[in-house]
Scaffold this motif. Structure first.
Motif, PDB file in Angstrom:
ATOM      1  N   UNK A  32       0.847  -1.191   0.000  1.00 32.49           N
ATOM      2  CA  UNK A  32       0.000   0.000   0.000  1.00 32.49           C
ATOM      3  C   UNK A  32       0.882   1.241   0.000  1.00 32.49           C
ATOM      4  N   UNK A  33       0.498   2.265  -0.776  1.00 35.46           N
ATOM      5  CA  UNK A  33       1.330   3.472  -0.818  1.00 35.46           C
ATOM      6  C   UNK A  33       1.408   4.141   0.558  1.00 35.46           C
ATOM      7  N   UNK A  34       2.517   4.805   0.803  1.00 38.26           N
ATOM      8  CA  UNK A  34       2.707   5.483   2.089  1.00 38.26           C
ATOM      9  C   UNK A  34       1.802   6.715   2.160  1.00 38.26           C
ATOM     10  N   UNK A  70       0.155   9.047  -0.859  1.00 37.82           N
ATOM     11  CA  UNK A  70      -1.290   9.310  -0.969  1.00 37.82           C
ATOM     12  C   UNK A  70      -1.545  10.818  -1.049  1.00 37.82           C
ATOM     13  N   UNK A  71      -0.859  11.588  -0.201  1.00 37.86           N
ATOM     14  CA  UNK A  71      -1.029  13.042  -0.187  1.00 37.86           C
ATOM     15  C   UNK A  71      -0.593  13.647  -1.510  1.00 37.86           C
ATOM     16  N   UNK A  72       0.534  13.179  -2.074  1.00 40.49           N
ATOM     17  CA  UNK A  72       1.007  13.692  -3.358  1.00 40.49           C
ATOM     18  C   UNK A  72       0.031  13.341  -4.478  1.00 40.49           C
ATOM     19  N   UNK A  73      -0.574  12.154  -4.406  1.00 40.93           N
ATOM     20  CA  UNK A  73      -1.545  11.749  -5.416  1.00 40.93           C
ATOM     21  C   UNK A  73      -2.778  12.652  -5.347  1.00 40.93           C
ATOM     22  N   UNK A  74      -3.223  12.989  -4.134  1.00 32.49           N
ATOM     23  CA  UNK A  74      -4.376  13.886  -3.980  1.00 32.49           C
ATOM     24  C   UNK A  74      -4.066  15.271  -4.546  1.00 32.49           C
ATOM     25  N   UNK A  75      -2.858  15.757  -4.272  1.00 32.21           N
ATOM     26  CA  UNK A  75      -2.450  17.067  -4.797  1.00 32.21           C
ATOM     27  C   UNK A  75      -2.426  17.023  -6.325  1.00 32.21           C
ATOM     28  N   UNK A  76      -1.883  15.972  -6.883  1.00 32.80           N
ATOM     29  CA  UNK A  76      -1.835  15.811  -8.340  1.00 32.80           C
ATOM     30  C   UNK A  76      -3.241  15.817  -8.930  1.00 32.80           C
ATOM     31  N   UNK A  77      -4.169  15.089  -8.297  1.00 31.29           N
ATOM     32  CA  UNK A  77      -5.527  15.021  -8.795  1.00 31.29           C
ATOM     33  C   UNK A  77      -6.223  16.381  -8.710  1.00 31.29           C
ATOM     34  N   UNK A  78      -5.954  17.141  -7.651  1.00 35.58           N
ATOM     35  CA  UNK A  78      -6.530  18.489  -7.512  1.00 35.58           C
ATOM     36  C   UNK A  78      -5.971  19.428  -8.592  1.00 35.58           C
TER      37      UNK A  78
END
Length: 137
Positions: free
Chosen positions: A120-122, A126-134
């Motif tokens: 599972x991603x750290x 996860x936070x970087x993925x959310x920022x990327x999606x935003x």
């Protein structure tokens, strides 16, 4: 000292080794019979009735006998037939052990574990993925 010897003698490895030696001795008799009673007559028939047990080369001129026992009493002989028999015996033992190990490995392969799930991603990933999606929005 007696206590140390008892602990050594009763360790699992020593007992397993003793059992292996006993089974090996019994297996040796089976292989000797297989070679002497099954394979050597077949090889003898294929080679025109040649009996390897009496195959020898006389090393002295005084040897006139045609079988190994009598020839050995008359003088020096090179009994290569016994070597051939022992070599065939070794090849058969090695082949049977190869088949046993192969069979054991095949049994171990049937117990193959399911592939591991990807980790599972750290929390940072996860936070970087959310920022990327935003940012994409």
């Amino acid at each position: 000292m007696l206590k140390e010897f008892r602990e050594f003698a009763l360790k699992g490895n020593v007992v397993d080794l003793a059992i292996g030696v006993i089974i090996g001795a019994a297996f040796s008799k089976i292989v000797d019979s297989l070679v002497g009673d099954v394979f050597m007559p077949i090889i003898g028939a294929l080679t025109g009735g040649l009996n390897f047990d009496n195959a020898f080369i006389a090393l002295s001129k005084g040897v006139t006998a045609t079988n190994l026992a009598d020839a050995a009493q008359q003088g020096a002989v090179l009994a290569y037939g016994k070597f051939i028999t022992v070599s065939i015996n070794f090849i058969i033992i090695a082949w049977v052990l190869f088949l046993v190990v192969k069979w054991m490995n095949r049994l171990k392969k049937t117990e193959v574990a399911a592939p591991a799930a990807p980790p599972e991603p750290s929390a940072q990933e996860k936070l970087l993925a959310e920022i990327r999606d935003l940012l994409r929005k």
